[in-house]
Write an enzyme that holds these catalytic residues in place. Structure first.
Site, PDB file in Angstrom:
ATOM      1  CE  LYS A   1      -8.288  -2.434   7.512  1.00 42.46           C
ATOM      2  NZ  LYS A   1      -6.863  -2.562   7.138  1.00 42.46           N
TER       3      LYS A   1
ATOM      4  CB  ILE B   1      -1.240   4.717   6.557  1.00 37.52           C
ATOM      5  CG1 ILE B   1      -2.337   5.565   7.209  1.00 37.52           C
ATOM      6  CG2 ILE B   1      -0.288   4.162   7.611  1.00 37.52           C
ATOM      7  CD1 ILE B   1      -3.288   4.764   8.083  1.00 37.52           C
TER       8      ILE B   1
ATOM      9  CG  ASP C   1      -5.254  -7.102  -7.513  1.00 35.43           C
ATOM     10  OD1 ASP C   1      -5.468  -6.787  -6.315  1.00 35.43           O
ATOM     11  OD2 ASP C   1      -6.168  -7.330  -8.326  1.00 35.43           O
ATOM     12  CG  LEU C   2      -0.998  -7.073  -2.227  1.00 31.49           C
ATOM     13  CD1 LEU C   2      -0.576  -6.394  -0.935  1.00 31.49           C
ATOM     14  CD2 LEU C   2      -0.070  -8.221  -2.572  1.00 31.49           C
TER      15      LEU C   2
ATOM     16  CB  SER D   1      -9.918  -0.157  11.202  1.00 28.18           C
ATOM     17  OG  SER D   1     -10.938   0.818  11.205  1.00 28.18           O
TER      18      SER D   1
ATOM     19  CE1 TYR E   1     -11.155  -0.556   5.861  1.00 25.02           C
ATOM     20  CE2 TYR E   1     -12.209   0.173   7.888  1.00 25.02           C
ATOM     21  CZ  TYR E   1     -11.097   0.122   7.065  1.00 25.02           C
ATOM     22  OH  TYR E   1      -9.928   0.730   7.456  1.00 25.02           O
TER      23      TYR E   1
ATOM     24  N   GLY F   1      -5.066  -1.673   1.587  1.00 27.38           N
ATOM     25  CA  GLY F   1      -6.449  -1.924   1.986  1.00 27.38           C
ATOM     26  C   GLY F   1      -7.399  -0.984   1.291  1.00 27.38           C
TER      27      GLY F   1
ATOM     28  CG  ASP G   1      -0.273   0.514  -3.914  1.00 29.94           C
ATOM     29  OD1 ASP G   1      -1.336  -0.006  -4.318  1.00 29.94           O
ATOM     30  OD2 ASP G   1      -0.227   1.426  -3.058  1.00 29.94           O
TER      31      ASP G   1
ATOM     32  N   GLY H   1       0.819  -1.208   0.000  1.00 24.41           N
ATOM     33  CA  GLY H   1       0.000   0.000   0.000  1.00 24.41           C
ATOM     34  C   GLY H   1       0.847   1.249   0.000  1.00 24.41           C
TER      35      GLY H   1
END
Length: 253
Positions: free
Chosen positions: A152, A13, A41-42, A113, A148, A71, A32, A8
């Site tokens: 997390k 971040i 592409d994760l 998160s 989401y 993410g 990324d 990312g």
């Protein structure tokens, strides 16, 4: 100089952390979908394998740390959210673990998160923890609005369980996470232009300080976790949220 992998790394971040590490004189390999040292592409098994292979070829002698920051947050893309946020992060962390073990003092950090304090789907979380990606994606489709939070929470629970095992702590690798509140990033930018969403955020993310965090503030904590010398901090998901966690559950810690 130490060697770090940051997924990312193209924005938010991840980008701020990579910049801070480089400014401190360390070597960083960014991963990324685009604008990174390693384009992958994760959200797919193939992309994850490509990323891990590229990292191993770049630094076959080992790495000092990894940040799994890639993410997304998109209720209309529930499958992708589960695939990237949980399975992508876990795959990278596990995939580079042998490289971390080579140095004997590896450090790994995942991005959680404060959304884990909100409702999530228990069935999807269980499937994530069982490693059933197809099942988790199918289950998430029925509760897309919580995908989401679910992703997390699953990542947080995985981290807590794995950090204390022989593979991680037993190999001298400290695995921790940070749980940011609302951070001003490209991912959250659309929220700030939506009055209804801002009102919802005020309810779901109460804060004791003024203003939302900048990526650099989260990166400061992450860099500490990636470079600390001590061996006693592990298995922690550290909330960096302006006080949200303490406000919402003052008696649970």
């Amino acid at each position: 100089m130490k060697r770090f992998v940051v997924t990312g790394s193209g924005s938010g971040i991840g980008r701020a952390t990579a910049a801070r590490l480089r400014d401190a004189g360390h070597a960083v390999l960014g991963v990324d979908r685009a604008n990174a040292d390693v384009a992958a592409d994760l959200g797919t098994p193939t992309g994850r394998a490509q990323a891990i292979d590229a990292i191993a070829r770049h630094w076959p002698d080992g790495i000092d740390g990894v940040l799994a920051a890639a993410g997304i947050s998109a209720p209309d893309r529930a499958a992708e959210t589960i695939a990237i946020n949980h399975f992508g992060a876990v795959a990278v962390l596990e995939g580079v673990r042998p490289l971390l073990a080579k140095h004997g003092r590896g450090r790994a950090v995942a991005i959680g998160s404060t959304s884990v304090l909100l409702p999530s789907d228990a069935a999807t979380v269980a499937l994530c923890l069982a490693g059933d990606e197809a099942g988790a994606i199918a289950a998430a489709a029925a509760s897309a609005q919580t995908s989401y939070m679910t992703s997390k929470l699953a990542l947080t629970l995985w981290l807590r369980r794995e950090a204390v095992t022989r593979d991680w702590a037993g190999s001298g690798i400290l695995l921790n996470g940070v749980a940011p509140g609302v951070v001003s990033t490209p991912m959250t930018a659309p929220l700030f232009d939506d009055p209804a969403m801002m009102a919802l955020i005020a309810q779901s993310n109460p804060m004791a300080v003024e203003g939302f965090a900048q990526p650099e503030e989260i990166a400061e904590l992450i860099v500490h976790l990636l470079t600390m010398e001590g061996h006693y901090l592990l298995g922690q998901m550290i909330f960096i949220d302006g006080g949200t966690d303490a406000i919402m559950r003052p008696e649970r810690f």
